[in-house]
Write an enzyme that holds these catalytic residues in place. Structure first.
Site, PDB file in Angstrom:
ATOM      1  N   ASP A 118     -18.200   0.050   2.489  1.00  0.00           N
ATOM      2  CA  ASP A 118     -18.811   0.656   3.674  1.00  0.00           C
ATOM      3  C   ASP A 118     -18.898   2.181   3.636  1.00  0.00           C
ATOM      4  O   ASP A 118     -19.475   2.795   4.510  1.00  0.00           O
ATOM      5  CB  ASP A 118     -18.048   0.231   4.937  1.00  0.00           C
ATOM      6  CG  ASP A 118     -16.605   0.741   4.931  1.00  0.00           C
ATOM      7  OD1 ASP A 118     -16.233   1.513   4.031  1.00  0.00           O
ATOM      8  OD2 ASP A 118     -15.852   0.358   5.834  1.00  0.00           O
ATOM      9  N   TYR A 175     -15.048   9.998  -2.169  1.00  0.00           N
ATOM     10  CA  TYR A 175     -13.899   9.636  -2.995  1.00  0.00           C
ATOM     11  C   TYR A 175     -13.816  10.442  -4.298  1.00  0.00           C
ATOM     12  O   TYR A 175     -12.770  10.449  -4.950  1.00  0.00           O
ATOM     13  CB  TYR A 175     -13.918   8.133  -3.307  1.00  0.00           C
ATOM     14  CG  TYR A 175     -13.350   7.294  -2.187  1.00  0.00           C
ATOM     15  CD1 TYR A 175     -11.983   7.078  -2.083  1.00  0.00           C
ATOM     16  CD2 TYR A 175     -14.168   6.730  -1.224  1.00  0.00           C
ATOM     17  CE1 TYR A 175     -11.454   6.314  -1.052  1.00  0.00           C
ATOM     18  CE2 TYR A 175     -13.653   5.964  -0.191  1.00  0.00           C
ATOM     19  CZ  TYR A 175     -12.283   5.757  -0.118  1.00  0.00           C
ATOM     20  OH  TYR A 175     -11.760   5.003   0.902  1.00  0.00           O
ATOM     21  N   ARG A 212      -1.465   8.224   3.811  1.00  0.00           N
ATOM     22  CA  ARG A 212      -2.490   7.569   4.641  1.00  0.00           C
ATOM     23  C   ARG A 212      -1.975   6.261   5.255  1.00  0.00           C
ATOM     24  O   ARG A 212      -2.275   5.952   6.390  1.00  0.00           O
ATOM     25  CB  ARG A 212      -3.747   7.322   3.795  1.00  0.00           C
ATOM     26  CG  ARG A 212      -4.842   6.507   4.492  1.00  0.00           C
ATOM     27  CD  ARG A 212      -5.409   7.193   5.731  1.00  0.00           C
ATOM     28  NE  ARG A 212      -6.321   6.338   6.459  1.00  0.00           N
ATOM     29  CZ  ARG A 212      -6.605   6.458   7.757  1.00  0.00           C
ATOM     30  NH1 ARG A 212      -6.073   7.427   8.473  1.00  0.00           N
ATOM     31  NH2 ARG A 212      -7.442   5.644   8.348  1.00  0.00           N
ATOM     32  N   ARG A 265       0.857  -1.201   0.000  1.00  0.00           N
ATOM     33  CA  ARG A 265       0.000   0.000   0.000  1.00  0.00           C
ATOM     34  C   ARG A 265       0.887   1.244   0.000  1.00  0.00           C
ATOM     35  O   ARG A 265       0.560   2.249  -0.628  1.00  0.00           O
ATOM     36  CB  ARG A 265      -0.928  -0.001   1.225  1.00  0.00           C
ATOM     37  CG  ARG A 265      -1.822   1.242   1.295  1.00  0.00           C
ATOM     38  CD  ARG A 265      -2.831   1.186   2.442  1.00  0.00           C
ATOM     39  NE  ARG A 265      -3.658   2.393   2.445  1.00  0.00           N
ATOM     40  CZ  ARG A 265      -4.699   2.593   3.246  1.00  0.00           C
ATOM     41  NH1 ARG A 265      -5.054   1.679   4.109  1.00  0.00           N
ATOM     42  NH2 ARG A 265      -5.407   3.720   3.179  1.00  0.00           N
ATOM     43  N   HIS A 320     -16.806   3.776  -4.973  1.00  0.00           N
ATOM     44  CA  HIS A 320     -16.030   4.978  -4.647  1.00  0.00           C
ATOM     45  C   HIS A 320     -16.190   6.051  -5.726  1.00  0.00           C
ATOM     46  O   HIS A 320     -15.252   6.807  -6.013  1.00  0.00           O
ATOM     47  CB  HIS A 320     -14.532   4.636  -4.439  1.00  0.00           C
ATOM     48  CG  HIS A 320     -14.281   3.834  -3.188  1.00  0.00           C
ATOM     49  ND1 HIS A 320     -13.023   3.482  -2.768  1.00  0.00           N
ATOM     50  CD2 HIS A 320     -15.141   3.335  -2.251  1.00  0.00           C
ATOM     51  CE1 HIS A 320     -13.108   2.784  -1.637  1.00  0.00           C
ATOM     52  NE2 HIS A 320     -14.386   2.682  -1.309  1.00  0.00           N
ATOM     53  N   ASN A 341     -10.367  -4.602  -1.352  1.00  0.00           N
ATOM     54  CA  ASN A 341     -10.262  -3.534  -2.347  1.00  0.00           C
ATOM     55  C   ASN A 341      -9.230  -3.865  -3.413  1.00  0.00           C
ATOM     56  O   ASN A 341      -8.461  -4.819  -3.236  1.00  0.00           O
ATOM     57  CB  ASN A 341      -9.883  -2.233  -1.631  1.00  0.00           C
ATOM     58  CG  ASN A 341     -11.120  -1.431  -1.258  1.00  0.00           C
ATOM     59  OD1 ASN A 341     -12.056  -1.332  -2.044  1.00  0.00           O
ATOM     60  ND2 ASN A 341     -11.110  -0.873  -0.053  1.00  0.00           N
TER      61      ASN A 341
HETATM   62  P1  NAD Z   1      -4.452  -5.578   6.429  1.00  0.00           P
HETATM   63  O1  NAD Z   1      -3.219  -5.579   5.614  1.00  0.00           O
HETATM   64  O2  NAD Z   1      -4.389  -5.277   7.877  1.00  0.00           O
HETATM   65  O3  NAD Z   1      -5.130  -7.016   6.311  1.00  0.00           O
HETATM   66  C1  NAD Z   1      -5.172  -7.766   5.158  1.00  0.00           C
HETATM   67  C2  NAD Z   1      -4.795  -9.210   5.456  1.00  0.00           C
HETATM   68  O4  NAD Z   1      -4.912  -9.946   4.237  1.00  0.00           O
HETATM   69  C3  NAD Z   1      -3.358  -9.404   5.951  1.00  0.00           C
HETATM   70  O5  NAD Z   1      -3.344 -10.082   7.178  1.00  0.00           O
HETATM   71  C4  NAD Z   1      -2.706 -10.223   4.836  1.00  0.00           C
HETATM   72  O6  NAD Z   1      -1.751 -11.133   5.302  1.00  0.00           O
HETATM   73  C5  NAD Z   1      -3.908 -10.928   4.247  1.00  0.00           C
HETATM   74  N1  NAD Z   1      -3.694 -11.442   2.894  1.00  0.00           N
HETATM   75  C6  NAD Z   1      -3.054 -10.844   1.865  1.00  0.00           C
HETATM   76  N2  NAD Z   1      -3.069 -11.626   0.786  1.00  0.00           N
HETATM   77  C7  NAD Z   1      -3.732 -12.760   1.130  1.00  0.00           C
HETATM   78  C8  NAD Z   1      -4.067 -13.953   0.441  1.00  0.00           C
HETATM   79  N3  NAD Z   1      -3.747 -14.124  -0.835  1.00  0.00           N
HETATM   80  N4  NAD Z   1      -4.735 -14.911   1.105  1.00  0.00           N
HETATM   81  C9  NAD Z   1      -5.071 -14.748   2.405  1.00  0.00           C
HETATM   82  N5  NAD Z   1      -4.790 -13.642   3.114  1.00  0.00           N
HETATM   83  C10 NAD Z   1      -4.125 -12.655   2.482  1.00  0.00           C
HETATM   84  O7  NAD Z   1      -5.462  -4.597   5.707  1.00  0.00           O
HETATM   85  P2  NAD Z   1      -6.703  -3.753   6.260  1.00  0.00           P
HETATM   86  O8  NAD Z   1      -6.353  -2.323   6.239  1.00  0.00           O
HETATM   87  O9  NAD Z   1      -7.208  -4.334   7.513  1.00  0.00           O
HETATM   88  O10 NAD Z   1      -7.760  -3.977   5.112  1.00  0.00           O
HETATM   89  C11 NAD Z   1      -8.192  -5.247   4.703  1.00  0.00           C
HETATM   90  C12 NAD Z   1      -8.971  -5.156   3.425  1.00  0.00           C
HETATM   91  O11 NAD Z   1     -10.258  -4.622   3.648  1.00  0.00           O
HETATM   92  C13 NAD Z   1      -8.330  -4.252   2.360  1.00  0.00           C
HETATM   93  O12 NAD Z   1      -8.524  -4.825   1.089  1.00  0.00           O
HETATM   94  C14 NAD Z   1      -9.120  -2.987   2.493  1.00  0.00           C
HETATM   95  O13 NAD Z   1      -9.032  -2.200   1.344  1.00  0.00           O
HETATM   96  C15 NAD Z   1     -10.472  -3.573   2.712  1.00  0.00           C
HETATM   97  N6  NAD Z   1     -11.518  -2.679   3.200  1.00  0.00           N
HETATM   98  C16 NAD Z   1     -12.564  -2.499   2.390  1.00  0.00           C
HETATM   99  C17 NAD Z   1     -13.605  -1.710   2.757  1.00  0.00           C
HETATM  100  C18 NAD Z   1     -14.730  -1.494   1.792  1.00  0.00           C
HETATM  101  O14 NAD Z   1     -15.448  -0.547   1.907  1.00  0.00           O
HETATM  102  N7  NAD Z   1     -14.901  -2.319   0.785  1.00  0.00           N
HETATM  103  C19 NAD Z   1     -13.590  -1.091   4.006  1.00  0.00           C
HETATM  104  C20 NAD Z   1     -12.501  -1.293   4.840  1.00  0.00           C
HETATM  105  C21 NAD Z   1     -11.464  -2.106   4.421  1.00  0.00           C
HETATM  106  C1  G6P Z   2     -13.398   3.443   3.497  1.00  0.00           C
HETATM  107  C2  G6P Z   2     -13.617   2.756   2.202  1.00  0.00           C
HETATM  108  C3  G6P Z   2     -12.798   1.503   2.100  1.00  0.00           C
HETATM  109  C4  G6P Z   2     -11.350   1.802   2.337  1.00  0.00           C
HETATM  110  C5  G6P Z   2     -11.193   2.464   3.661  1.00  0.00           C
HETATM  111  C6  G6P Z   2      -9.749   2.911   3.796  1.00  0.00           C
HETATM  112  O1  G6P Z   2     -13.993   2.771   4.552  1.00  0.00           O
HETATM  113  O2  G6P Z   2     -14.946   2.441   1.942  1.00  0.00           O
HETATM  114  O3  G6P Z   2     -12.988   0.937   0.842  1.00  0.00           O
HETATM  115  O4  G6P Z   2     -10.590   0.615   2.314  1.00  0.00           O
HETATM  116  O5  G6P Z   2     -12.012   3.577   3.777  1.00  0.00           O
HETATM  117  O6  G6P Z   2      -9.537   3.198   5.084  1.00  0.00           O
HETATM  118  P1  G6P Z   2      -8.099   3.360   5.710  1.00  0.00           P
HETATM  119  O7  G6P Z   2      -8.458   3.722   7.095  1.00  0.00           O
HETATM  120  O8  G6P Z   2      -7.441   1.995   5.602  1.00  0.00           O
HETATM  121  O9  G6P Z   2      -7.422   4.404   4.935  1.00  0.00           O
HETATM  122 MN    MN Z   3     -14.988   1.083   0.076  1.00  0.00          MN
END
Ligand code: NAD
Ligand code: G6P
Ligand code: MN
Length: 442
Positions: A171, A265, A285, A94, A201, A148
């Site tokens: 979310d 976004y 970030r 990231r 987004h 994501n």
């Molecule tokens: P993070 O890095 O703390 O956690 C991600 C985990 O995924 C890690 O523990 C990593 O080891 C694991 N991982 C990576 N590749 C993998 C694979 N191939 N198989 C199994 N595990 C694997 O990240 P985070 O900040 O906690 O975010 C997690 C995810 O949630 C991100 O993709 C983030 O963008 C997403 N997210 C999405 C939304 C949304 O609105 N859609 C909201 C919040 C977070």
């Molecule tokens: C929002 C979005 C997520 C994104 C997150 C990033 O919740 O909907 O898609 O992953 O923000 O948050 P962060 O705290 O990791 O920058």
């Molecule tokens: Mn999102």
């Protein structure tokens, strides 16, 4: 009698795992659980979260079987729901998504612009792998994916796994609905009725009313035109300085189309100059997240492990988790509740590409989802969305075909990249930065 469910969280080492578990445990009356598993491909990272939650769950809900694993067969056998939250490459990558574009004068963001495309090229393979494990070991399960960049991941699964039981979600609009409810003196986002269209987004609320049908848009617009979404309630994640700036900037995003309420976004597409002026290329970030949420979550877990007990400890519940649990409940219990999901357009927006993955309201029940048509959209949004959806489709095509040209086209087409020259230099840097994660491009 409601059936007890079995779930696995893929990306068990995520900073969001404790919040999701906390929310699941808070909803056992509506969504009873017999088994909770964590799966991750990083044993060390997941272990901290796993050990702490093992203690927490054993003390409070000994009847729920809890395990964590890096073995796909163990993780994905006998589950009803897969909650997917992978970050392929973790924060280390990231960091590159955010910082490499900045070197070329472009915004560096997790899901928008070149950073999002860079992340997308890593994420597609990871999410497909999880989907395939689910189909091999628990073919009747549903996958709720919020890994994501959701827009690119959703397009990839539409293309490559069209019959899979996957629902892609975000979310951000939920958090905005919490804030809008607060603006009009309501508490829960579920107290609002809404219409919305866009891409992930990249969308707009077109109507907000209360459950009696009273139009709340005038009051909300008045607030957003002055303060954006700032000064409202928010989850801990969204209280960091960079998020507060984003919520405040929403007032200028709103000004572009005062008929609608925009997703935050859009800031990255409308005001990249502002974003660049307010970005420290050495502290983006991801640094804020590592110093804040990651430290806090892993510290909280380590504390439970060190003490050997979670007595007196509470997990903070937030908007992110509530939405996912509500969605699982809708699928399991046939609630037909309304959710914003990322789905194939197919006429729901009649004057827009039928094959686009759009974010629109849907009714969710046992047999899946029913889209709610949003009607034709105005020229401004249509133009923006056509450009952006083409970027997302080109990234997916580049991944499938291993095409350098398509990735160059995708970057060139993005509103956030000024020229084909910059796009090409950026692409070459991103290829270098993503060695071992991206497919080879020729
Ligand atoms: P993070 O890095 O703390 O956690 C991600 C985990 O995924 C890690 O523990 C990593 O080891 C694991 N991982 C990576 N590749 C993998 C694979 N191939 N198989 C199994 N595990 C694997 O990240 P985070 O900040 O906690 O975010 C997690 C995810 O949630 C991100 O993709 C983030 O963008 C997403 N997210 C999405 C939304 C949304 O609105 N859609 C909201 C919040 C977070
Ligand atoms: C929002 C979005 C997520 C994104 C997150 C990033 O919740 O909907 O898609 O992953 O923000 O948050 P962060 O705290 O990791 O920058
Ligand atoms: Mn999102």
């Amino acid at each position: 009698m409601t059936q007890k469910h079995s779930i696995v969280i893929a990306g068990g080492g995520s900073t969001f795992t404790p919040g999701i578990i906390g929310m699941l445990l808070d909803n056992l009356d509506r969504f009873p659980l017999r088994s909770v598993k964590l799966y991750d491909n990083d044993a060390q990272r997941q272990e901290v979260i796993g050990k702490a939650l093992e203690i927490f769950i054993k003390e409070r809900h000994p009847e729920i079987k809890f395990t964590y694993t890096t073995d796909p067969k163990e993780g994905f056998s006998d589950v009803d729901f897969v909650l997917a939250q992978l970050r392929v490459g973790k924060y280390e990558m990231r960091d590159r998504d955010e910082k490499v574009p900045l070197k070329h004068g472009c915004i560096g963001q997790e899901t928008c612009g070149p950073g999002g495309m860079s992340y997308g090229m890593r994420s597609i393979g990871g999410v497909l792998e999880i989907l395939d494990y689910m189909e091999e070991y628990s073919p009747d399960a549903w996958m709720l994916n919020y890994s994501n960049p959701a827009a690119i991941v959703a397009e990839a699964t539409r293309r490559l796994r069209p019959n899979s039981k996957i629902i892609n979600i975000c979310d951000m609009p939920i958090d905005l609905m919490y804030k809008m409810a607060d603006m009009v003196g309501l508490k829960e986002w579920q107290e609002l009725d809404f219409s919305y269209y866009g891409l992930n987004h990249f969308g707009w609320f077109t109507a907000i009313s209360d459950k009696e049908g009273n139009d709340l848009m005038p009051q909300i617009k008045k607030h957003v035109s002055v303060n954006g979404f700032a000064d409202g309630i928010g989850t801990a994640q969204h209280l960091d300085p960079s998020w507060v700036e984003t919520f405040t900037k929403a007032k200028d995003v709103y000004a572009l189309d005062p008929a609608t309420i925009p997703n935050t976004y859009l800031k990255y597409y409308f005001y990249p100059d502002f974003v660049l002026e307010h970005t420290d290329p050495k502290h983006t970030r991801v640094d804020e997240v590592r110093e804040g949420r990651e430290k806090q979550v892993f510290g909280f877990c380590q504390d439970i492990i060190d003490k050997g007990t979670a007595e007196g400890v509470e997990i903070e519940l937030d908007a992110h988790a509530t939405y996912i649990v509500d969605l699982a409940i809708a699928l399991a219990e046939n609630t037909k509740e309304r959710f914003l999901l990322i789905v194939e357009n197919n006429g729901a927006i009649p004057n827009f590409d039928p094959t686009a993955m759009v974010e629109i309201p849907c009714l969710v029940g046992k047999n899946g989802i029913e889209k709610i048509n949003q009607g034709p959209i105005p020229q401004f949004q249509k133009g923006l969305m056509e450009q952006q959806v083409s970027v997302e489709k080109l990234v997916v095509e580049a991944w499938i075909e291993g095409s350098y040209l398509k990735m160059w086209q995708a970057l060139t087409l993005s509103q956030t990249v000024p020229s084909a020259k910059v796009a090409r230099e950026l692409l070459d840097d991103l290829i270098e930065a993503n060695k071992g994660y991206w497919p080879e491009l020729n």
